[in-house]
Design an enzyme around this catalytic site. Structure first.
Site, PDB file in Angstrom:
ATOM      1  N   GLU A   1      58.397  83.507 -25.173  1.00  0.00           N
ATOM      2  CA  GLU A   1      56.933  83.378 -25.026  1.00  0.00           C
ATOM      3  C   GLU A   1      56.160  84.676 -25.244  1.00  0.00           C
ATOM      4  OE1 GLU A   1      56.597  81.549 -21.174  1.00  0.00           O
ATOM      5  OE2 GLU A   1      57.681  79.769 -21.792  1.00  0.00           O
TER       6      GLU A   1
ATOM      7  N   GLU B   1      63.353  72.928 -24.706  1.00  0.00           N
ATOM      8  CA  GLU B   1      62.917  72.586 -23.335  1.00  0.00           C
ATOM      9  C   GLU B   1      62.182  71.249 -23.335  1.00  0.00           C
ATOM     10  OE1 GLU B   1      60.826  75.837 -21.456  1.00  0.00           O
ATOM     11  OE2 GLU B   1      62.153  77.343 -22.335  1.00  0.00           O
TER      12      GLU B   1
HETATM   13  O1  9MR Z   1      61.374  74.996 -14.990  1.00  0.00           O
HETATM   14  C1  9MR Z   1      61.155  76.318 -14.557  1.00  0.00           C
HETATM   15  C2  9MR Z   1      60.580  76.341 -13.163  1.00  0.00           C
HETATM   16  O2  9MR Z   1      61.516  75.809 -12.244  1.00  0.00           O
HETATM   17  C3  9MR Z   1      60.197  77.750 -12.764  1.00  0.00           C
HETATM   18  O3  9MR Z   1      59.531  77.730 -11.527  1.00  0.00           O
HETATM   19  C4  9MR Z   1      59.316  78.381 -13.827  1.00  0.00           C
HETATM   20  C5  9MR Z   1      59.033  79.830 -13.515  1.00  0.00           C
HETATM   21  O4  9MR Z   1      60.163  80.600 -13.679  1.00  0.00           O
HETATM   22  O5  9MR Z   1      59.937  78.310 -15.094  1.00  0.00           O
HETATM   23  C6  9MR Z   1      60.205  76.999 -15.510  1.00  0.00           C
HETATM   24  O6  9MR Z   1      60.796  77.026 -16.799  1.00  0.00           O
HETATM   25  C7  9MR Z   1      59.994  77.546 -17.840  1.00  0.00           C
HETATM   26  C8  9MR Z   1      60.910  78.230 -18.813  1.00  0.00           C
HETATM   27  O7  9MR Z   1      61.681  79.205 -18.161  1.00  0.00           O
HETATM   28  C9  9MR Z   1      60.144  78.847 -19.974  1.00  0.00           C
HETATM   29  N1  9MR Z   1      59.296  77.867 -20.621  1.00  0.00           N
HETATM   30  C10 9MR Z   1      58.436  77.093 -19.753  1.00  0.00           C
HETATM   31  C11 9MR Z   1      59.262  76.450 -18.633  1.00  0.00           C
HETATM   32  C12 9MR Z   1      58.379  75.589 -17.768  1.00  0.00           C
HETATM   33  O8  9MR Z   1      57.422  76.375 -17.128  1.00  0.00           O
END
Ligand code: 9MR
Length: 396
Positions: A181, A294
């Site tokens: 990102e 994802e």
């Molecule tokens: O699914 C993840 C969630 O449990 C966490 O709280 C969050 C913050 O670390 O991240 C979520 O996963 C993200 C991923 O790492 C990167 N792309 C977006 C995902 C959804 O926010």
């Protein structure tokens, strides 16, 4: 032993029956342990069917791409959920435990308990494809990385972070999200001609070369790992254009980029199908592979990968039949595109396991309901594999 049970019949004619019966892939008697999981928050139990025939995603897409899920297994997953993971999926991504601030909270402190447990579980359960997430991110990254604002020091910290994490699991992790990102969300016609990088600690202290360096350090730490740039919203609009500008530059600078992860956090209310189709071809034209890294398709509320969206634990409204059908239709269209690009796509990973194990809890985004039962979307996805393998039969 957790091998896929060979006794499971895979007949397509059983699918309609199963759908109607509400059979659970996690039900006692399906070939999994009978241990009860924690009571799910949504979707009431239905009686188990006698015939629990169901195809396995990893098998039906065997000649297309790997099919994965994300989760910090084994964690507090129930036996049923773990069984669903090893039965249905051949790729696993750690949803959180490998993020910088969790695994490396301060310069001299590593926390490998959860990452080691995750790796051990995947190896013991013969998960063929472990995808690491994520070496560099702007979120969940300790401020200590950037303290002092000294470029050389920050680069050294980045290198030792990547060495420490990717090096520890060298040879066991097939692919890594190296940078996650990095492109700004706000884009327009003007930024579309630029990389439009997000204003992060990495950009501020190191400059745009932080991406090239990260890929080079990852290559040094684990020379065989396939290295990805991962982002959301890069399939369409100015963000897609910026991703192309960025990737062209990285390739020119000899950053060892193997592929692009299109995250795929979507909603039934609007998926840019045509743009997605074109974007996969665009990345392929650069000589890159693609992962849908994802995937989830919500039936209510927000979509997109931005944090702080409409997730959260709140009262759950069960999905209506129409919503489930719209979601199945959306997944079918998406998988038609993925199958079309199977030569470019290495892996499709769902972000979570079921509608209970998802960051978008309450929005029912995945193929299995809170009790691990396949939803209409599951069968719609399976049908896309069948069509691509037997196009003539499917059109009859
Ligand atoms: O699914 C993840 C969630 O449990 C966490 O709280 C969050 C913050 O670390 O991240 C979520 O996963 C993200 C991923 O790492 C990167 N792309 C977006 C995902 C959804 O926010």
């Amino acid at each position: 032993m957790h091998e896929t049970p060979d006794f499971l019949p895979r007949r397509r004619d059983a699918l309609a029956f199963l759908l109607a019966s509400g059979a659970s892939l996690c039900s006692p008697g399906f070939g999994f342990g009978a241990e009860q999981s924690a009571r799910p928050a949504a979707a009431p139990s239905k009686p188990a069917a006698a015939d629990r025939t169901a195809p396995l995603l990893k098998d039906v897409f065997k000649s297309h791409f790997a099919v994965g899920m994300a989760g910090d297994v084994p964690g507090n997953y129930s036996e049923r959920e773990l069984a669903l993971v090893r039965e249905q999926f051949n790729a696993v991504t750690p949803e959180n435990c490998m993020k910088p601030s969790l695994v490396h909270p301060s310069e001299n402190q590593w926390r490998f308990e959860r990452t080691d447990a995750f790796m051990n579980w995947c190896v013991e359960n013969k998960i063929a494809f472990i995808h690491g997430h994520t070496l560099l991110w702007h979120h969940q990254t300790g401020d200590w990385f950037f303290q002092g604002d000294d470029k050389a020091v920050v680069i050294q910290r980045m290198k030792s972070h990547i060495d420490g994490l990717a090096g520890r699991y060298k040879g066991k992790i097939r692919s890594w999200d190296v940078v996650n990102e990095a492109i700004d969300d706000r884009g327009d016609a003007r930024t579309a001609e630029t990389e439009n990088l997000r204003k992060t600690g990495w950009l501020r202290t190191v400059g745009p070369e932080f991406l090239t360096l990260a890929f080079q350090f990852a290559r040094q730490a684990d020379p065989a790992a396939q290295l990805y740039y991962n982002d959301y919203g890069i399939e369409a609009g100015p963000k897609h254009a910026s991703s192309m500008v960025l990737l062209r530059r990285l390739l020119k600078e000899k950053a060892p980029v193997y592929g692009v992860g299109i995250q795929g956090h979507w909603s039934t209310r609007g998926i840019p199908y045509d743009a997605l189709d074109r974007s996969i071809a665009d990345y392929a034209s650069l000589g890159l592979k693609v992962a849908i890294s994802e995937l989830d398709v919500t039936i209510a509320g927000a979509s997109g990968g931005q944090l702080g969206g409409a997730g959260g634990r709140r009262e759950v409204r069960p999905p209506t039949a129409e919503e489930l059908q719209a979601q199945a239709d959306a997944y079918a269209k998406l998988f038609a595109i993925f199958v079309k690009h199977k030569d470019v796509i290495d892996r499709i990973t769902f972000w979570g396991l079921n509608d209970r194990r998802t960051w978008r809890y309450g929005q029912h985004p995945l193929l299995f309901d809170a009790e691990c039962r396949p939803k209409s979307a599951f069968w719609a996805v399976v049908e896309q594999a069948n069509r691509s393998i037997r196009p003539a039969a499917a059109s009859r």
